[in-house]
Enzyme design. Structure first.
Site, PDB file in Angstrom:
ATOM      1  CB  SER A 133      52.699  67.756  69.520  1.00 51.30           C
ATOM      2  OG  SER A 133      53.655  68.570  69.069  1.00 51.30           O
ATOM      3  CE1 TYR A 146      57.631  64.329  69.859  1.00 50.38           C
ATOM      4  CE2 TYR A 146      55.969  66.234  68.790  1.00 50.38           C
ATOM      5  CZ  TYR A 146      56.248  65.595  69.440  1.00 50.38           C
ATOM      6  OH  TYR A 146      55.822  66.537  70.915  1.00 50.38           O
TER       7      TYR A 146
END
Length: 179
Positions: A133, A146
């Site tokens: 990501s 995350y």
């Protein structure tokens, strides 16, 4: 072999590979999801073989690899896509939530790579693609869990790239941005 093929990026990736004529093994967590996935592909005139694979279980990952090999398939490309986001401040989450996210997003990558590497190393070719990501390269508030997962995926990928290059195995991260 695409880990996390049931929806989103994994499903789109599975369809893209199938359209290009690849034999796609789409890893999902349950037989029900696998059958739905198979029907969706058939309705779109594509072929996929669903494989049950829970990345939080070494036994499940090994069984999935064994299924692919016994099915006559070979693993040329592994796409590690299983994962989810946990959006919260650090003080609001429990140890169990933190551990589950790491178990899926980080340890799952280790498990699948560890299971596939012997097969691609033997062939001296192959590719591992880890879905990271943009948040694996920057921090944002409420994304500490995350972000740290995706930073870890970047580190795994960078290290594996060096380890596996002498064997002709390519290792990459695809890091989508924010939607």
């Amino acid at each position: 072999m695409i880990i996390g093929s049931n929806s989103g990026t994994g499903l789109s990736t599975a369809k893209s590979f199938a359209v290009k004529g690849y034999l796609v093994y789409g890893c999902v967590r349950s037989a029900e999801v696998g059958e739905t996935l198979k029907k969706d592909f058939i309705n779109n005139s594509l072929t996929i073989t669903p494989v049950i694979c829970d990345v939080t279980s070494t036994d499940s990952v090994n069984a999935a690899i064994e299924f692919v090999i016994k099915d006559g398939g070979k693993i040329d490309i592994l796409v590690n896509n299983a994962g989810y986001g946990l959006v919260s401040s650090i003080e609001e989450e429990t140890d169990e939530e933190l551990e589950l996210q790491y178990n899926v997003n980080v340890f799952g990558v280790f498990r699948t790579c560890r299971a596939v590497i012997p097969f691609v190393r033997q062939k001296e070719s192959g590719m591992i693609i880890n879905i990271g990501s943009l948040l694996g390269n920057m921090g944002l508030p409420l994304f500490s869990y995350y972000n740290s997962n995706k930073y870890a995926v970047e580190g795994i990928t960078d290290s594996l790239r060096y380890e596996l290059n002498p064997f002709g195995i390519k290792v990459h991260t695809i890091a989508p941005g924010l939607l």
